[in-house]
Design an enzyme around this catalytic site. Structure first.
Site, short mmCIF file in Angstrom:
data_model
loop_
_atom_site.label_atom_id
_atom_site.label_comp_id
_atom_site.label_asym_id
_atom_site.label_seq_id
_atom_site.Cartn_x
_atom_site.Cartn_y
_atom_site.Cartn_z
CG ASN A 79 -1.78 1.19 1.36
OD1 ASN A 79 -1.86 2.00 0.44
ND2 ASN A 79 -2.43 1.34 2.51
CD1 TRP A 80 3.64 0.99 -2.74
CD2 TRP A 80 3.64 2.05 -4.72
NE1 TRP A 80 4.38 0.24 -3.62
CE2 TRP A 80 4.40 0.87 -4.85
CE3 TRP A 80 3.50 2.88 -5.83
CZ2 TRP A 80 5.01 0.50 -6.05
CZ3 TRP A 80 4.10 2.51 -7.03
CH2 TRP A 80 4.86 1.34 -7.14
CE LYS A 81 -0.31 3.27 4.68
NZ LYS A 81 -0.28 3.42 6.13
CG HIS A 110 -6.09 2.02 4.99
ND1 HIS A 110 -5.68 2.96 5.90
CD2 HIS A 110 -5.06 1.14 4.85
CE1 HIS A 110 -4.45 2.66 6.29
NE2 HIS A 110 -4.05 1.56 5.66
CD GLU A 145 -3.12 5.57 6.54
OE1 GLU A 145 -3.09 5.61 5.30
OE2 GLU A 145 -2.20 5.07 7.22
CD GLU A 164 -3.72 -2.32 7.17
OE1 GLU A 164 -2.59 -2.52 6.73
OE2 GLU A 164 -4.38 -1.30 6.91
N GLY A 188 2.18 2.30 10.75
CA GLY A 188 3.18 3.37 10.62
C GLY A 188 3.87 3.73 11.92
CB SER A 214 4.81 -1.80 11.98
OG SER A 214 4.45 -0.45 12.22
N GLY A 258 2.63 -1.16 4.30
CA GLY A 258 2.72 0.26 3.97
C GLY A 258 4.16 0.67 3.74
N GLY A 259 4.78 1.27 4.77
CA GLY A 259 6.12 1.83 4.65
C GLY A 259 7.13 0.91 3.98
#
Ligand code: PGA
Length: 263
Positions: free
Chosen positions: A13-15, A106, A108, A178, A184, A222, A243-244
């Site tokens: 997930n590159w956001k 998600h 966010e 999640e 994150g 994470s 993600g990251g």
């Protein structure tokens, strides 16, 4: 209930990242990793979710990758079809452009963009009806976990979509658990806690659908190259939403390898 026959999914997930040049670099590096040591599609489904603006270029750039890499939309409109909805992209328009999978719910989007349970259910319904696969994200906040409400919150999020999903459409759903406090933050749920929640989700799904034992349930929050193996070893963890670490080609490749080789 065993889930060992489920092919794992590892989804990046590159956001709202990265800039175009960096995205190209990331894709090239990832393709090189796959070229050097391919993972078979039977071992692991690999996917990346770039920003909407880059969906089609990323898809083109990945077309000649050594193994198939699916391209996933990060969101979809609550409005179906076409029409006067400035700024929106419907499920039908995604499908029409060859995008077959979408992330919905998600945290966010739930927290920052008013994706309430009603909105999320509408998005899921439209996406499934347009023939998309849905990666449906669920997860509790730290406060909810500390109050002992984690299972209740997550199972309610599953129930939120149950009324809009037709019986056979459950086969098109991947669940991503999640915990919000792990996203994150560098804090990962312990493999034991994650496995316990995944098992609870599968039990909950079994009350709703005959597909429960076959549904992939991904962990997100994470996930890194150095914790992927432990997570992959858990019975009901069928992949990762990353993600990251998905913005680093080598890390993402290592995570995919961990799941491909452990499952
Ligand atoms: P993270 O994000 O891996 O950076 O924690 C996961 C996600 O939000 O999908």
């Amino acid at each position: 209930m065993s889930s060992s026959a489920i092919t794992p999914w590892v989804v990046g997930n590159w956001k709202m990242n990265p800039m175009q040049a960096d995205a190209q670099q990331l894709i090239q590096s990832f393709k090189q990793q796959l070229q050097q040591a391919p993972l078979s599609a039977a071992q692991c489904h690999i996917a990346v979710a770039p920003i909407a603006l880059h969906l089609l270029t990323v898809q083109q750039q990945l077309a000649d990758a050594a193994v198939p890499v699916a391209v996933v939309a990060q969101d979809v409109s609550r409005q179906a079809g076409t029409g006067a909805y400035t700024g929106e992209i419907s499920a039908e328009l995604l499908k029409d452009s060859g995008i077959d999978t979408v992330l919905i719910g998600h945290s966010e989007r739930r927290e920052l963009f008013a994706d309430t349970s009603v909105v999320v259910a509408e998005k899921v319904k439209n996406a499934l009806n347009a023939g998309l696969r849905v990666i449906y994200c669920v997860g509790e906040s730290l406060a909810q976990r500390e109050e002992g409400l984690a299972n209740q919150v997550v199972l309610q999020q599953i129930c939120d979509i149950a009324r809009v999903v037709q019986a056979e459409q459950w086969a098109q759903i991947v669940i991503a658990y999640e915990p919000i406090w792990a996203i994150g933050t560098g804090k990962t749920a312990s493999p034991e806690d994650a496995q316990a929640m995944h098992a609870a989700i599968r039990e909950g799904l079994a009350q709703i659908t005959a597909y429960a034992a076959k549904m992939p349930i991904l962990y997100g929050g994470s996930v890194k190259a150095d914790n992927a193996l432990q997570l992959a070893a858990c019975k009901d963890i069928n992949g990762a939403l990353v993600g990251g670490a998905s913005l680093d080609a080598q890390s993402f490749y290592q995570i995919a390898t961990a799941f491909a080789q452990t499952k």
